[in-house]
Scaffold this motif. Structure first.
Motif, PDB file in Angstrom:
ATOM      1  N   LEU A 128       0.820  -1.203   0.000  1.00  0.00           N
ATOM      2  CA  LEU A 128       0.000   0.000   0.000  1.00  0.00           C
ATOM      3  C   LEU A 128       0.856   1.256   0.000  1.00  0.00           C
ATOM      4  CD1 LEU A 128      -2.854   1.067  -0.042  1.00  0.00           C
ATOM      5  CD2 LEU A 128      -2.981   0.716   2.408  1.00  0.00           C
ATOM      6  N   SER A 129       1.949   1.253   0.743  1.00  0.00           N
ATOM      7  CA  SER A 129       2.866   2.399   0.757  1.00  0.00           C
ATOM      8  C   SER A 129       3.506   2.598  -0.616  1.00  0.00           C
ATOM      9  CB  SER A 129       3.944   2.211   1.821  1.00  0.00           C
ATOM     10  OG  SER A 129       3.368   2.258   3.107  1.00  0.00           O
ATOM     11  N   MET A 149       1.615   7.138  -6.643  1.00  0.00           N
ATOM     12  CA  MET A 149       0.585   8.147  -6.924  1.00  0.00           C
ATOM     13  C   MET A 149       1.101   9.571  -6.728  1.00  0.00           C
ATOM     14  SD  MET A 149      -2.787   6.547  -5.082  1.00  0.00           S
ATOM     15  CE  MET A 149      -3.818   7.947  -5.461  1.00  0.00           C
ATOM     16  N   VAL A 150       1.924   9.778  -5.679  1.00  0.00           N
ATOM     17  CA  VAL A 150       2.288  11.151  -5.294  1.00  0.00           C
ATOM     18  C   VAL A 150       3.793  11.406  -5.272  1.00  0.00           C
ATOM     19  CG1 VAL A 150       0.181  11.528  -3.980  1.00  0.00           C
ATOM     20  CG2 VAL A 150       2.182  10.592  -2.833  1.00  0.00           C
ATOM     21  N   LEU A 193      -7.302  18.565  -4.381  1.00  0.00           N
ATOM     22  CA  LEU A 193      -8.215  17.756  -3.571  1.00  0.00           C
ATOM     23  C   LEU A 193      -8.522  16.414  -4.226  1.00  0.00           C
ATOM     24  CD1 LEU A 193      -9.888  17.559  -1.016  1.00  0.00           C
ATOM     25  CD2 LEU A 193     -11.717  18.786  -2.188  1.00  0.00           C
ATOM     26  N   ASP A 194      -8.541  16.367  -5.550  1.00  0.00           N
ATOM     27  CA  ASP A 194      -8.812  15.104  -6.244  1.00  0.00           C
ATOM     28  C   ASP A 194      -7.775  14.036  -5.887  1.00  0.00           C
ATOM     29  OD1 ASP A 194     -11.047  16.150  -7.484  1.00  0.00           O
ATOM     30  OD2 ASP A 194      -9.949  16.753  -9.283  1.00  0.00           O
ATOM     31  N   THR A 195      -6.528  14.445  -5.720  1.00  0.00           N
ATOM     32  CA  THR A 195      -5.475  13.490  -5.346  1.00  0.00           C
ATOM     33  C   THR A 195      -5.711  12.957  -3.942  1.00  0.00           C
ATOM     34  OG1 THR A 195      -3.916  14.642  -6.787  1.00  0.00           O
ATOM     35  CG2 THR A 195      -2.984  13.168  -5.122  1.00  0.00           C
ATOM     36  N   VAL A 196      -6.113  13.819  -3.032  1.00  0.00           N
ATOM     37  CA  VAL A 196      -6.399  13.388  -1.656  1.00  0.00           C
ATOM     38  C   VAL A 196      -7.570  12.411  -1.652  1.00  0.00           C
ATOM     39  CG1 VAL A 196      -7.121  14.154   0.641  1.00  0.00           C
ATOM     40  CG2 VAL A 196      -5.456  15.485  -0.651  1.00  0.00           C
ATOM     41  N   LEU A 197      -8.587  12.696  -2.442  1.00  0.00           N
ATOM     42  CA  LEU A 197      -9.733  11.781  -2.525  1.00  0.00           C
ATOM     43  C   LEU A 197      -9.332  10.447  -3.140  1.00  0.00           C
ATOM     44  CD1 LEU A 197     -12.508  14.305  -3.584  1.00  0.00           C
ATOM     45  CD2 LEU A 197     -12.117  13.307  -1.321  1.00  0.00           C
ATOM     46  N   ALA A 198      -8.414  10.461  -4.104  1.00  0.00           N
ATOM     47  CA  ALA A 198      -7.930   9.217  -4.701  1.00  0.00           C
ATOM     48  C   ALA A 198      -7.153   8.394  -3.670  1.00  0.00           C
ATOM     49  CB  ALA A 198      -7.057   9.514  -5.916  1.00  0.00           C
TER      50      ALA A 198
END
Length: 86
Positions: free
Chosen positions: A35-36, A42-43, A63-68
């Protein structure tokens, strides 16, 4: 955090990204290493491990990245704080 992010987006409409401090809790029994790695892909940042499935990330994203991130399987909870990029 979501409400504050929305308010900051209205206050600073020219900003496409905000600074987020995220506290992420993985579900019990989740493969934390996998998961890490997924979050890192992703980031482009590795989450900091604080033990017992608790990780932290400091990001400058939208914010879309945080929601993803929050919608990833095996993530139980995401909280934190958001700041303007100014």
């Amino acid at each position: 955090m979501l409400l504050k992010s929305s308010m900051l987006a209205r206050k600073y409409p020219g900003e496409t990204a905000q600074r987020f401090w995220l506290s992420i809790h993985y579900k019990r029994g989740a493969n934390e290493e996998e998961l890490s790695r997924r979050l890192q892909s992703m980031v482009d940042k590795t989450p900091s491990n604080h033990g017992n499935g608790h990780y932290e990330l400091v990001l400058q994203v939208n914010l879309d990245t945080v929601l993803a991130i929050a919608s990833q399987p095996n993530i139980e909870w995401v909280g934190g704080e958001v700041y303007p990029n100014a």
